[in-house]
Scaffold this motif. Structure first.
Motif, mmCIF file in Angstrom:
data_model
loop_
_atom_site.group_PDB
_atom_site.id
_atom_site.type_symbol
_atom_site.label_atom_id
_atom_site.label_comp_id
_atom_site.label_asym_id
_atom_site.label_seq_id
_atom_site.Cartn_x
_atom_site.Cartn_y
_atom_site.Cartn_z
ATOM 1 N N GLU A 137 1.397 2.678 -4.421
ATOM 2 C CA GLU A 137 1.284 1.785 -5.574
ATOM 3 C C GLU A 137 0.221 0.713 -5.331
ATOM 4 N N LEU A 138 0.214 0.133 -4.134
ATOM 5 C CA LEU A 138 -0.751 -0.913 -3.813
ATOM 6 C C LEU A 138 -2.182 -0.395 -3.839
ATOM 7 N N GLU A 139 -2.376 0.783 -3.314
ATOM 8 C CA GLU A 139 -3.723 1.315 -3.164
ATOM 9 C C GLU A 139 -4.133 2.229 -4.320
ATOM 10 N N GLY A 140 -3.235 2.479 -5.245
ATOM 11 C CA GLY A 140 -3.472 3.421 -6.322
ATOM 12 C C GLY A 140 -4.612 3.071 -7.259
ATOM 13 N N LYS A 141 -4.841 1.812 -7.477
ATOM 14 C CA LYS A 141 -5.904 1.394 -8.388
ATOM 15 C C LYS A 141 -7.234 1.202 -7.669
ATOM 16 N N GLY A 142 -7.204 1.204 -6.341
ATOM 17 C CA GLY A 142 -8.432 1.034 -5.571
ATOM 18 C C GLY A 142 -8.911 -0.395 -5.460
ATOM 19 N N THR A 143 -8.093 -1.349 -5.888
ATOM 20 C CA THR A 143 -8.511 -2.749 -5.845
ATOM 21 C C THR A 143 -7.918 -3.512 -4.668
#
Length: 63
Positions: free
Chosen positions: A15-21
């Motif tokens: 979830e933390l890394e899913g958006k790439g931000t």
């Protein structure tokens, strides 16, 4: 299925890394997992309201 601390931790990281931000290093993942576990009373965090989940995440941002 999310039924262990390991699978719950993997879910949080995804979830933390899913958006790439953001990356897992930006957050105290263990604290997010512990808070989410206490809130949900289990290891399946998918049932946590998204707003609540992201508030738990935001509260564990490393400064």
């Amino acid at each position: 299925m999310l039924d262990t601390v390991e699978t719950a931790t993997a879910y949080v990281i995804a979830e933390l890394e899913g958006k790439g931000t953001a990356t897992r290093e930006d957050f105290d993942v263990a604290a997010i997992v512990a808070a989410s576990h206490a809130f949900s009373e289990g290891w399946d965090f998918r049932s946590i309201d998204r707003t609540v989940f992201w508030r738990l995440v935001a509260g564990n941002l490393k400064l």
